[in-house]
Structures are given as structure tokens and as C-alpha cells.
Design an enzyme around this catalytic site. Sequence first.
Site, PDB file in Angstrom:
ATOM      1  N   ASN A 166       0.788  -1.111   0.114  1.00 25.68           N
ATOM      2  CA  ASN A 166      -0.144   0.054   0.078  1.00 25.68           C
ATOM      3  C   ASN A 166       0.873   1.126  -0.003  1.00 25.68           C
ATOM      4  O   ASN A 166       1.521   1.505   1.019  1.00 25.68           O
ATOM      5  CB  ASN A 166      -0.843  -0.015   1.131  1.00 25.68           C
ATOM      6  CG  ASN A 166      -1.810   1.145   1.423  1.00 25.68           C
ATOM      7  OD1 ASN A 166      -1.956   2.199   0.459  1.00 25.68           O
ATOM      8  ND2 ASN A 166      -2.287   1.387   2.493  1.00 25.68           N
ATOM      9  N   LYS A 175       0.107   4.069  -0.504  1.00 22.90           N
ATOM     10  CA  LYS A 175      -0.645   5.442   0.400  1.00 22.90           C
ATOM     11  C   LYS A 175      -0.430   6.739  -0.659  1.00 22.90           C
ATOM     12  O   LYS A 175      -0.074   6.636  -1.925  1.00 22.90           O
ATOM     13  CB  LYS A 175       0.159   5.771   1.527  1.00 22.90           C
ATOM     14  CG  LYS A 175      -0.069   4.437   2.470  1.00 22.90           C
ATOM     15  CD  LYS A 175       0.186   4.565   4.042  1.00 22.90           C
ATOM     16  CE  LYS A 175      -0.048   3.362   4.576  1.00 22.90           C
ATOM     17  NZ  LYS A 175       0.015   3.612   6.115  1.00 22.90           N
ATOM     18  N   HIS A 234      -9.446   0.914   4.814  1.00 23.63           N
ATOM     19  CA  HIS A 234      -8.098   1.304   5.692  1.00 23.63           C
ATOM     20  C   HIS A 234      -8.499   1.959   6.724  1.00 23.63           C
ATOM     21  O   HIS A 234      -9.085   2.822   6.809  1.00 23.63           O
ATOM     22  CB  HIS A 234      -7.243   1.853   4.701  1.00 23.63           C
ATOM     23  CG  HIS A 234      -5.832   1.781   5.248  1.00 23.63           C
ATOM     24  ND1 HIS A 234      -5.275   2.747   6.129  1.00 23.63           N
ATOM     25  CD2 HIS A 234      -4.683   0.865   4.947  1.00 23.63           C
ATOM     26  CE1 HIS A 234      -4.163   2.431   6.389  1.00 23.63           C
ATOM     27  NE2 HIS A 234      -3.780   1.352   5.811  1.00 23.63           N
ATOM     28  N   GLU A 286      -6.816   4.620   7.917  1.00 22.09           N
ATOM     29  CA  GLU A 286      -6.575   6.242   7.572  1.00 22.09           C
ATOM     30  C   GLU A 286      -7.952   6.739   7.037  1.00 22.09           C
ATOM     31  O   GLU A 286      -8.306   7.659   7.109  1.00 22.09           O
ATOM     32  CB  GLU A 286      -5.344   6.166   6.909  1.00 22.09           C
ATOM     33  CG  GLU A 286      -4.124   6.123   7.499  1.00 22.09           C
ATOM     34  CD  GLU A 286      -3.021   5.556   6.564  1.00 22.09           C
ATOM     35  OE1 GLU A 286      -3.009   5.554   5.528  1.00 22.09           O
ATOM     36  OE2 GLU A 286      -1.912   5.018   7.312  1.00 22.09           O
ATOM     37  N   GLU A 301      -5.585  -5.279  10.244  1.00 21.13           N
ATOM     38  CA  GLU A 301      -4.514  -4.220  10.869  1.00 21.13           C
ATOM     39  C   GLU A 301      -4.793  -3.533  12.089  1.00 21.13           C
ATOM     40  O   GLU A 301      -5.567  -2.498  12.042  1.00 21.13           O
ATOM     41  CB  GLU A 301      -4.623  -3.123   9.475  1.00 21.13           C
ATOM     42  CG  GLU A 301      -4.396  -3.830   8.021  1.00 21.13           C
ATOM     43  CD  GLU A 301      -3.552  -2.663   7.383  1.00 21.13           C
ATOM     44  OE1 GLU A 301      -2.516  -3.009   6.805  1.00 21.13           O
ATOM     45  OE2 GLU A 301      -4.226  -1.656   6.907  1.00 21.13           O
ATOM     46  N   GLY A 346       2.065   2.011  10.764  1.00 19.20           N
ATOM     47  CA  GLY A 346       3.247   3.242  10.792  1.00 19.20           C
ATOM     48  C   GLY A 346       3.798   3.506  12.062  1.00 19.20           C
ATOM     49  O   GLY A 346       4.441   4.456  12.113  1.00 19.20           O
ATOM     50  N   SER A 349       3.236  -2.380  10.467  1.00 16.01           N
ATOM     51  CA  SER A 349       4.746  -2.312  10.803  1.00 16.01           C
ATOM     52  C   SER A 349       5.333  -3.544  10.429  1.00 16.01           C
ATOM     53  O   SER A 349       6.264  -4.129  11.302  1.00 16.01           O
ATOM     54  CB  SER A 349       4.949  -1.956  12.293  1.00 16.01           C
ATOM     55  OG  SER A 349       4.533  -0.503  12.266  1.00 16.01           O
TER      56      SER A 349
HETATM   57  C1  PEP Z   1      -0.910   0.237   6.151  1.00 17.55           C
HETATM   58  O1  PEP Z   1      -1.025   1.246   6.005  1.00 17.55           O
HETATM   59  O2  PEP Z   1      -1.743  -0.722   5.524  1.00 17.55           O
HETATM   60  C2  PEP Z   1       0.262  -0.315   6.818  1.00 17.55           C
HETATM   61  C3  PEP Z   1       0.325  -1.586   7.199  1.00 17.55           C
HETATM   62  O3  PEP Z   1       1.391   0.489   7.171  1.00 17.55           O
HETATM   63  P1  PEP Z   1       2.539   0.153   7.922  1.00 17.55           P
HETATM   64  O4  PEP Z   1       3.282  -1.065   7.188  1.00 17.55           O
HETATM   65  O5  PEP Z   1       3.600   1.308   7.534  1.00 17.55           O
HETATM   66  O6  PEP Z   1       2.507  -0.174   9.152  1.00 17.55           O
END
Ligand code: PEP
Length: 252
Positions: free
Chosen positions: A9, A11, A95, A97, A167, A173, A212
Site C-alpha cells: 500500500n 499510500k 483502511h 486512515e 490491521e 506506521g 509495521s
Molecule cells: C498500512 O498502512 O496498511 C500499513 C500496514 O502500514 P505500515 O506497514 O507502514 O504499518
Amino acid sequence: MRTTLIAGNWKMNGSRGRTRELIRAIIAGLPQSRGYEVVVCPSFVFLADAAGALEGSGVGLGAQNVCDQDQGAYTGEIAGDMLVELGCRWAIVGHSERRHLYGETNTLVASRFVAAQRHGLTPIFCVGEKLEERESGATEAILDEQLHAVFEQQGAQAFRSAIIAYEPVWAIGTGRTATAEQAQAAHAHIRGRVAEHDARAAAELQILYGGSVKPENARSLFAQPDVDGGLIGGASLQAQDFLAICHAGGPQ
Ligand code: PEP
């Protein structure tokens, strides 16, 4: 037998040149024959460039969202048909966000999920709890609410053609990853809930972990019986890191 899937992803990052360059580096680093699927989800505005760069590579193209409506006066939204025309086969929906920065509700996310399927896109349906929800023991209840919204709109067979990404919001993040045991417990819960509606879909459903994921922790996460790959944010922007995570999805 479920195939491992690694999705990047990207973003709101990159440029046309950077998107093409990253794709070139990923394709160059992937083995010709691999036992896992790879999908990248660039920004909407780079999807056409990405589709060209991915041609013939076997790496799939996904979008980061999809409109719940098919066409019309929905300024700033992108319809499923448009994404399909650009070569997308997957669309992330829900997601964290989108849910937490832009206020997308369970109902809206479920409508986006339904729209993705209506257009032949496979939704990558993101679910997950916030830190305070985990700490208060509400993780499973939150996951249940998020799943319920989809069952309510799309019916018992909703997950026959879908992917779920677990997630935890506190891991996205932040550099703080769920332990392999925490991920496995949440994934097993999700699969169990889906199985209550549709045992076949539950058995075949790819459930990705996101939050992460890094080269150092990918293998132990992917080794869990209910973890079928990852949705990767930050680490998917560096070809070497993303490739190392992809390799961790290969035979152990
Ligand atoms: C994401 O935004 O879907 C995600 C998993 O981000 P990160 O790997 O940076 O935590």
C-alpha cells in the site's frame, strides 16, 4: 491450500517516475516462479503508469479505495469501472486512515466493499482495533462490528471473493508490530466468524496481517496458520525491504 499474498500500500507517496522505478526494481528482484502472489497499490493518479510498468510481470495492480456508487455527482471519488479499465483487480476498502482520518463508517466501508465486488474487483477489506480498544478487551467486538456491516449488506457469502487485512490501528506506521501470537489470535477469530456464515469461504479466505511488517518480522508472522500474507505500508516503498518481505512469503 491458500496462496500467500503480499500487497504493498503505497499510500500518498511517489511520483510518476518513482512509481515506474519502484515497479522495475520489484519485478527485477522477484523470482520468475514464486509460490506467492504480489500486488501493488499506488496512488490513483499513477495507476495508468503502474499498469504499463507491470505488464507481463505477474505482479497485480490494486487501488487504495473505490467509490460505493457507480457514476455521477461524486466529486473526488473513483468508480470501480474506472479502476477495472486501468487494469486494477483489487481495491483496498476500510483502511484505518480512511476510517479514522476521513470518517468512513462501517456502513460506508461495507458499501465500498459491495461496489468493489459488483465491478469484479477483489476487495482487500481492512479491519482492526485502536489501542484503547485492545487495552479494554474490545478487540473481538470491534472486529465483529466491522465484519457484521459487510454481512448485513452483502449477505452470508460476502467473503467468497474477498481478502481481509487485519490491521491493528496501533501497529500501522508506528513501528510497533503485533506479536505473531496476537496476529494469529485475531486472524483465527476473523476466520471463525466468517465460518459461522460460510465454512467454504472461511477455509479459502486469505487473511493478511498489516501493521509495521518489516523484513525482520515477516517470516514469523507469515508462519502463523491463519496468516496468509501481509498488507505492507512503509516497508513497501523500499524495493529491497518489500522484496525481503515477499521472499518471507515463499516456502519456509
Ligand atoms: C498500512 O498502512 O496498511 C500499513 C500496514 O502500514 P505500515 O506497514 O507502514 O504499518
